[in-house]
Design an enzyme around this catalytic site. Structure first.
Site, PDB file in Angstrom:
ATOM      1  CD  GLU A 137       3.717   5.136   1.051  1.00 43.23           C
ATOM      2  OE1 GLU A 137       2.821   4.276   1.173  1.00 43.23           O
ATOM      3  OE2 GLU A 137       3.520   6.285   0.616  1.00 43.23           O
ATOM      4  NE  ARG A 186      -2.756  -5.744   8.411  1.00 43.09           N
ATOM      5  CZ  ARG A 186      -2.057  -4.937   7.605  1.00 43.09           C
ATOM      6  NH1 ARG A 186      -1.889  -5.217   6.329  1.00 43.09           N
ATOM      7  NH2 ARG A 186      -1.537  -3.831   8.066  1.00 43.09           N
ATOM      8  CE  LYS A 228       2.803   2.855   7.025  1.00 39.23           C
ATOM      9  NZ  LYS A 228       3.958   2.793   6.135  1.00 39.23           N
TER      10      LYS A 228
HETATM   11  P1  ATP Z   1      -0.651   1.310   6.056  1.00 32.05           P
HETATM   12  O1  ATP Z   1      -0.747   1.282   7.557  1.00 32.05           O
HETATM   13  O2  ATP Z   1      -0.669   2.679   5.502  1.00 32.05           O
HETATM   14  O3  ATP Z   1      -1.513   0.300   5.364  1.00 32.05           O
HETATM   15  P2  ATP Z   1       1.570  -0.455   5.893  1.00 32.05           P
HETATM   16  O4  ATP Z   1       1.578  -0.705   7.356  1.00 32.05           O
HETATM   17  O5  ATP Z   1       1.114  -1.500   4.965  1.00 32.05           O
HETATM   18  O6  ATP Z   1       0.794   0.872   5.642  1.00 32.05           O
HETATM   19  P3  ATP Z   1       4.081  -0.375   4.479  1.00 32.05           P
HETATM   20  O7  ATP Z   1       5.153   0.605   4.637  1.00 32.05           O
HETATM   21  O8  ATP Z   1       3.470  -0.522   3.151  1.00 32.05           O
HETATM   22  O9  ATP Z   1       3.017   0.038   5.536  1.00 32.05           O
HETATM   23  O10 ATP Z   1       4.513  -1.789   5.024  1.00 32.05           O
HETATM   24  C1  ATP Z   1       5.769  -2.351   4.786  1.00 32.05           C
HETATM   25  C2  ATP Z   1       5.700  -3.839   4.880  1.00 32.05           C
HETATM   26  O11 ATP Z   1       5.234  -4.227   6.167  1.00 32.05           O
HETATM   27  C3  ATP Z   1       4.736  -4.412   3.874  1.00 32.05           C
HETATM   28  O12 ATP Z   1       5.386  -5.477   3.217  1.00 32.05           O
HETATM   29  C4  ATP Z   1       3.579  -4.896   4.676  1.00 32.05           C
HETATM   30  O13 ATP Z   1       3.038  -6.037   4.128  1.00 32.05           O
HETATM   31  C5  ATP Z   1       4.196  -5.169   6.039  1.00 32.05           C
HETATM   32  N1  ATP Z   1       3.215  -4.976   7.101  1.00 32.05           N
HETATM   33  C6  ATP Z   1       2.521  -3.855   7.373  1.00 32.05           C
HETATM   34  N2  ATP Z   1       1.650  -4.059   8.375  1.00 32.05           N
HETATM   35  C7  ATP Z   1       1.798  -5.345   8.766  1.00 32.05           C
HETATM   36  C8  ATP Z   1       1.189  -6.176   9.766  1.00 32.05           C
HETATM   37  N3  ATP Z   1       0.241  -5.713  10.570  1.00 32.05           N
HETATM   38  N4  ATP Z   1       1.603  -7.457   9.872  1.00 32.05           N
HETATM   39  C9  ATP Z   1       2.561  -7.925   9.071  1.00 32.05           C
HETATM   40  N5  ATP Z   1       3.176  -7.214   8.118  1.00 32.05           N
HETATM   41  C10 ATP Z   1       2.807  -5.937   7.949  1.00 32.05           C
END
Ligand code: ATP
Ligand code: MG
Length: 560
Positions: free
Chosen positions: A40, A265, A275
């Site tokens: 996003e 994750r 974020k």
């Molecule tokens: P927020 O911090 O607001 O929860 P987000 O980090 O999930 O947001 P997105 O833009 O939705 O942000 O993430 C994009 C992709 O990165 C998604 O497919 C998510 O699963 C992956 N992602 C985000 N954080 C992690 C993490 N810590 N480890 C692995 N993958 C991640």
């Protein structure tokens, strides 16, 4: 079409997703695999995203498929073009290429809208007039069923009319939502008539001012995967409970259903990754910006001096599994240390200078010592390092009253100046307060490389810089942004764990001449001090600014 990805430096280790993909190709279930990375655009990417990027793009690369970059841009209130541009830049920096497969969920808004009308027509969605609070209050709990909305049994005609008027802009924000009509008693909360559309009179950074209703993430995501023919839709574990909803929408619409797979994750200690919290650090001025070298953002990590290879190696090393685990930030540091040990040319830099005068060396004499740029890699060449009567050494390489075991300079003691002579301390000069401001020495004139006493052994080796030729520079020493291993654990404000010593700025470091015009972004090992990178923004030819990427685990001066 550039679906080719750079070859991996290391062979990616096996993981359960690679096994699934390999099996699907072997069985003929798919002939080409299609993955996607769906950020996003509401912030900068962080090291957690790198795990997902390496996984998705890595599968496509290694199995001859392709990986789409898709902006999941369903929430115009928090999204900005600036973020989207940075995301593209960062994915490229990491070494991946989406070719022509750049997509925006917002480009599917019209199709998503038509599908919403289809669901309404099928009796699978309805317009709800309840307030957000009412909907929350009637959702039930994990142990109690929710309550059906009084608007749940509106006729198809009325729902279609209201939904079209929502799109037409007749209602204010929050007045109505479109909800999927599933099951208010489902044990899975995500299936209790989840919202599909909300009213938001806000223009969209990509779609412009065409819309005042916006689809929810859960409604947009699966259909976007379906439109793009994604074969393996890979997401983090918290979406496991959303999978029944993902499948419900696709099945009700009767369209292609990708398979969703979840993985754990990345959690890194000493780090916050949300974020929202990272944005807060930026907005509150706790850091200098998204690309502050202490930030876990990829722009920050890059500015700190990390190589893309080291981040990719890290992502391979931590692996991909389904169990939540914590990774020590030391693993990341070790990856960049190993990479830079191979790649970074060596140089001498004195961070906290102390003048050293060689009394028996003529004041007008300058020698240039040919010095290898890398001790094990002759192909990296050499440079000429000037030597003269007045040098700088590190303050802590001298002790007037040496502690036990101290092997460096003290009155009467001998030490080797790296790549140059052996010197012996003959005395000191002090200021009025009694601080040593100058060390006086004599030198053994035959002890340089190739000289008759070159092999004479002394206990310590220290680095130095010729005062006359030195380049004064700002050097920023970074440490962990948080001093607690789990600043995000809750119960206490994560900011209370900010490390007050996470940045030390040295304004008068003295660097060897060859570093004067270091290209912004170039990386070096400052001998005995660590790996440093010329700052991408603030460093300029003749006026270098260096960031410490990571310290050295071992220092050659200590024992070797
Ligand atoms: P927020 O911090 O607001 O929860 P987000 O980090 O999930 O947001 P997105 O833009 O939705 O942000 O993430 C994009 C992709 O990165 C998604 O497919 C998510 O699963 C992956 N992602 C985000 N954080 C992690 C993490 N810590 N480890 C692995 N993958 C991640
Ligand atoms: Mg997310």
């Amino acid at each position: 079409m550039s679906e080719q990805q750079p070859a991996a430096e290391t062979t990616a280790p096996a993981n359960f997703l690679r096994t699934i993909v390999a099996d699907d190709l072997a069985s003929g279930k798919h002939t080409t695999i299609v993955t996607r990375f769906p950020p996003e655009p509401n912030g900068y990417l962080h090291i957690g995203h790198a795990k997902s990027i390496c996984l998705n793009f890595g599968l496509a690369r290694d199995f001859g498929g392709r990986c789409h970059l898709r902006f999941d841009d369903t929430n115009p209130a928090k999204e900005e073009i600036e973020y989207a541009e940075s995301i593209k830049d960062t994915v490229r920096w990491l070494g991946f290429d989406w070719g022509e497969h750049l997509y925006y969920a917002s480009d599917y808004f019209e199709q998503l809208y038509l599908w919403a009308e289809q669901l309404i027509s099928q009796g699978d969605a309805y317009v709800d007039d309840q307030t957000a609070e009412e909907m929350r209050a009637t959702r039930g709990t994990l142990t109690e069923a929710g309550t059906e909305s009084p608007y749940r049994n509106r006729s198809v005609e009325e729902n279609l009319d209201l939904f079209r008027r929502m799109r037409g802009g007749e209602f204010p924000d929050g007045a109505k939502v479109l909800r999927a009509r599933i099951d208010m008693a489902s044990p899975n909360m995500n299936l209790r008539d989840p919202a599909m559309y909300r009213i938001l009179h806000t223009p969209h950074p990509h779609a412009g001012d065409k819309w005042c209703i916006y689809p929810m993430y859960d409604y947009a995501h699966g259909q976007s995967d379906s439109i793009e023919g994604i074969t393996h839709s890979i997401c983090t574990l918290e979406f496991e409970d959303h999978k029944p909803l993902y499948e419900w929408f696709l099945d009700k619409l009767g369209i292609y259903r990708p398979r969703q797979y979840e993985f754990a994750r990345l959690n890194l200690n000493y780090t916050v990754m949300s974020k929202r919290k990272l944005l807060q650090l930026v907005q509150d001025g706790d850091v200098a910006g998204w690309d502050d070298p202490r930030m876990p953002t990829l722009v920050g990590i890059r500015r700190r001096g990390y190589t893309p290879e080291s981040v990719r190696t890290f992502c391979e090393r931590i692996g991909v599994g389904r169990n939540d685990n914590w990774i020590d930030v030391g693993v990341l540091e070790e990856c960049v240390r190993n990479d830079l040990n191979e790649k970074a040319p060596r140089a001498m830099a004195v961070l906290r200078p102390l003048k050293l005068v060689i009394e028996d060396y003529p004041g007008d004499r300058v020698e240039e010592f040919e010095t290898a740029n890398h001790p094990q890699k002759p192909e990296m060449g050499s440079r000429r390092v000037p030597f003269s009567r007045e040098l700088y050494i590190e303050q802590d390489d001298f002790m007037e009253e040496p502690a036990k075991g101290f092997k460096r300079l003290s009155p009467g003691a001998e030490v080797r100046l790296r790549n140059a002579y052996i010197v012996q301390c003959t005395g000191v000069v002090k200021d009025a307060a009694g601080n040593v401001i100058e060390v006086r020495c004599s030198h053994d004139p035959g002890s340089h490389t190739g000289g008759p006493t070159a092999d004479r052994k002394v206990k310590g080796v220290i680095h130095w810089v010729s005062a006359r030729h030195a380049v004064q520079a700002e050097v920023r020493l970074y440490d962990r942004l948080f001093s607690d291993p789990n600043p995000d654990r809750g119960g206490q404000d994560y900011k209370s764990f900010l490390n007050p010593a996470s940045l030390e700025v040295i304004s008068d470091a003295q660097l060897e001449r060859s570093l004067a015009d270091a290209a912004p972004g170039s990386r070096f090992q400052f001998e005995r001090q660590g790996y440093f990178c010329a700052d991408e923004k603030d460093s300029a030819p003749g006026r270098p600014v260096f960031n410490r990427t990571v310290t050295l685990r071992d220092s050659w001066g200590a024992g070797k």
